[in-house]
Design a protein around this motif. Structure first.
Motif, PDB file in Angstrom:
ATOM      1  N   LYS A  97       0.806  -1.219   0.000  1.00 31.04           N
ATOM      2  CA  LYS A  97       0.000   0.000   0.000  1.00 31.04           C
ATOM      3  C   LYS A  97       0.844   1.276   0.000  1.00 31.04           C
ATOM      4  O   LYS A  97       0.484   2.270  -0.633  1.00 31.04           O
ATOM      5  N   ASP A  98       2.003   1.236   0.702  1.00 34.34           N
ATOM      6  CA  ASP A  98       2.814   2.466   0.780  1.00 34.34           C
ATOM      7  C   ASP A  98       3.506   2.794  -0.546  1.00 34.34           C
ATOM      8  O   ASP A  98       4.156   3.835  -0.670  1.00 34.34           O
ATOM      9  N   LYS A  99       3.354   1.917  -1.558  1.00 34.02           N
ATOM     10  CA  LYS A  99       3.936   2.168  -2.887  1.00 34.02           C
ATOM     11  C   LYS A  99       2.882   2.531  -3.931  1.00 34.02           C
ATOM     12  O   LYS A  99       3.205   2.750  -5.093  1.00 34.02           O
ATOM     13  N   TYR A 100       1.603   2.560  -3.519  1.00 35.34           N
ATOM     14  CA  TYR A 100       0.532   2.823  -4.489  1.00 35.34           C
ATOM     15  C   TYR A 100       0.683   4.190  -5.164  1.00 35.34           C
ATOM     16  O   TYR A 100       0.605   4.301  -6.386  1.00 35.34           O
ATOM     17  N   GLU A 101       0.871   5.221  -4.342  1.00 34.71           N
ATOM     18  CA  GLU A 101       0.934   6.580  -4.899  1.00 34.71           C
ATOM     19  C   GLU A 101       2.122   6.729  -5.859  1.00 34.71           C
ATOM     20  O   GLU A 101       1.999   7.312  -6.941  1.00 34.71           O
ATOM     21  N   GLU A 102       3.250   6.170  -5.449  1.00 38.60           N
ATOM     22  CA  GLU A 102       4.460   6.196  -6.291  1.00 38.60           C
ATOM     23  C   GLU A 102       4.211   5.465  -7.613  1.00 38.60           C
ATOM     24  O   GLU A 102       4.645   5.906  -8.684  1.00 38.60           O
ATOM     25  N   THR A 103       3.476   4.359  -7.538  1.00 34.71           N
ATOM     26  CA  THR A 103       3.161   3.574  -8.738  1.00 34.71           C
ATOM     27  C   THR A 103       2.226   4.346  -9.662  1.00 34.71           C
ATOM     28  O   THR A 103       2.390   4.341 -10.890  1.00 34.71           O
ATOM     29  N   ALA A 104       1.254   5.031  -9.076  1.00 34.52           N
ATOM     30  CA  ALA A 104       0.329   5.854  -9.873  1.00 34.52           C
ATOM     31  C   ALA A 104       1.076   6.986 -10.572  1.00 34.52           C
ATOM     32  O   ALA A 104       0.802   7.303 -11.742  1.00 34.52           O
ATOM     33  N   GLU A 105       2.037   7.586  -9.885  1.00 35.40           N
ATOM     34  CA  GLU A 105       2.865   8.655 -10.482  1.00 35.40           C
ATOM     35  C   GLU A 105       3.664   8.115 -11.667  1.00 35.40           C
ATOM     36  O   GLU A 105       3.926   8.818 -12.637  1.00 35.40           O
ATOM     37  N   LEU A 106       4.031   6.840 -11.561  1.00 31.52           N
ATOM     38  CA  LEU A 106       4.869   6.201 -12.579  1.00 31.52           C
ATOM     39  C   LEU A 106       4.075   5.823 -13.826  1.00 31.52           C
ATOM     40  O   LEU A 106       4.530   6.045 -14.949  1.00 31.52           O
ATOM     41  N   CYS A 107       2.858   5.237 -13.624  1.00 32.77           N
ATOM     42  CA  CYS A 107       2.192   4.614 -14.777  1.00 32.77           C
ATOM     43  C   CYS A 107       0.743   5.017 -15.025  1.00 32.77           C
ATOM     44  O   CYS A 107       0.177   4.645 -16.048  1.00 32.77           O
ATOM     45  N   ILE A 108       0.134   5.775 -14.123  1.00 34.47           N
ATOM     46  CA  ILE A 108      -1.255   6.209 -14.336  1.00 34.47           C
ATOM     47  C   ILE A 108      -1.312   7.689 -14.718  1.00 34.47           C
ATOM     48  O   ILE A 108      -1.858   8.061 -15.752  1.00 34.47           O
TER      49      ILE A 108
END
Length: 425
Positions: free
Chosen positions: A239-250
């Motif tokens: 969960k603590d990587k969700y926002e970072e992942t969204a910044e990367l690919c969404i």
């Protein structure tokens, strides 16, 4: 409100089941639907790619919202056609749906938007593609550009295998016009995860991470399928990587499409590979995955109808999308022979017994109603999905429910979520 759900799989049964829980929903139509959707709403015998018939149905029955389950109707312009008639549709327009409809389009958008993805080349001449394979060698990935029902991707371990794949796609037309063009890309090694977000063209709301199991048999062996099971959350994407992942690919994709005047509204699904160099996007889907949809909707707490209209109206930032902290695990039961040819018409028993278990729902996919029986009509027949306080509990309950269901010649993978349990240790 009257809702029309387009499609016939386990995902559509899950959408039907979840939307029926909304106090605003009065009735649900499914086109064409399956044995599971028939128990919740009314099935209408219209194929999911028959856009004129779907439009006529939506107008005739005064539907308030159309929800596209699979990608095909979106790629064919269902949203565009409905918008012209003033009927809301949950799902992107045809241009944005090309993120899934064309692998070449998707890879070029990723490159333009700065999304990390495997190095690639696009070919529409057979001889050029073969020459490139001979120059690059194997392992290498060959993808049919267009929609091929999840079967147009070959991870070739030898040059011969890669060239054979190109011949199947470009010369023998195994996938029809989908193979007129191919994408050839480097092979990425690692573990996969699925990351899905609701999108309203500008804003996004993140769903918990998920992991699908594509290979037919245990240990990720055998042919690729549409998916043999899924669980959420996936420990590889905490969960603590969700926002970072969204910044990367969404976010970059939303920004890129909005700048083109083609905002993405609906569910954007990033298929990620976690390599030694970090996450990389394998592909985008423009709808819920199947079977990822089933565990994700089991966990979703927010009214799904409210979320869908927030996406359509560009107001996703005005609501909070929440999911239960529990874990969900779904196990697909398929007919022997799937993903190749398989028998049909076997009676399915034990559905009520499994559904009666606490925290369990059996989502039907390849089924139909035959008198007072449910019989099989497809390769992936059921997705038995269970909630639990942690992954071990959800998995245990899912397999206990699997044991209650039966049809002749069935098979399922016994190692769904093993990777997640190993990672948690």
């Amino acid at each position: 409100m009257k809702i029309l759900i387009v499609g016939s799989g386990g995902r559509e049964h899950a959408l039907c089941w979840k939307l029926a829980q909304s106090p605003k929903v009065e009735s649900i139509l499914c086109a064409p639907g399956n044995g599971g959707t028939a128990q919740i709403g009314e099935n209408i015998d219209i194929k999911d790619d028959d856009i004129p018939a779907l439009i006529a149905l939506a107008k005739d029955r005064e539907v308030d919202l159309v929800v596209a389950g699979p990608e095909m109707p979106l790629v064919l312009g269902l949203e565009n056609a409905l918008r012209q008639e003033g009927i809301p549709c949950f799902g992107p327009n045809a241009f944005a749906a090309n993120l899934e409809g064309s692998k070449a389009f998707s890879k070029n958008v990723m490159a333009d938007a700065g999304v990390p993805t495997a190095a690639f080349r696009v070919f529409d001449i057979y001889e050029d593609a073969v020459a490139f394979i001979k120059e690059r060698g194997a392992p290498i990935v060959v993808k049919a550009d267009g929609l091929a029902a999840g079967k147009g991707v070959v991870v070739a371990t030898t040059e011969e295998e890669a060239i054979e794949a190109i011949e199947e796609m470009m010369v023998k037309k195994a996938f029809g016009s989908a193979g007129d063009r191919v994408v050839i890309e480097e092979t990425l090694q690692g573990e996969e995860a699925s990351f899905l977000c609701f999108c309203d063209g500008t804003n996004y709301a993140m769903l918990p991470s998920c992991q699908d199991h594509k290979a037919a048999y245990e240990g990720d062996t055998g042919p690729n399928t549409g998916g043999m099971g899924a669980y959420s959350p996936a420990p590889i994407l905490p969960k603590d990587k969700y926002e970072e992942t969204a910044e990367l690919c969404i976010k970059p994709i939303l920004r890129h499409l909005a700048a083109k005047g083609e905002p993405f509204k609906g569910v954007l699904y990033a298929g990620l590979m976690y390599t030694e160099n970090g996450p990389s996007v394998l592909e985008y889907n423009v709808r819920f995955g199947d079977p990822e949809c089933q565990p994700l909707l089991m966990r979703l707490e927010t009214d799904l109808l409210t979320v869908m209209f927030a996406c359509i109206d560009g107001k996703l930032d005005q609501i909070e999308v929440t999911s239960t902290p529990q874990t969900a695990c779904g196990v697909v039961i398929a007919a022997e022979g799937y993903p190749g040819s398989y028998p049909k018409g076997m009676e399915v028993t034990g559905l009520d017994d499994a559904d009666a278990m606490d925290g369990v729902k059996v989502f039907q996919a390849g089924t139909r109603v035959d008198g007072d029986k449910i019989v099989t009509s497809g390769g992936r027949v059921l997705c038995v999905t269970a909630l639990g306080d942690d992954l071990a509990a959800a998995r245990k309950r899912a397999y206990e429910a699997v044991d209650k269901v039966h049809f002749d010649t069935s098979f399922y993978r016994r190692d769904i979520a093993d990777k997640g349990l190993k990672r948690l240790k």
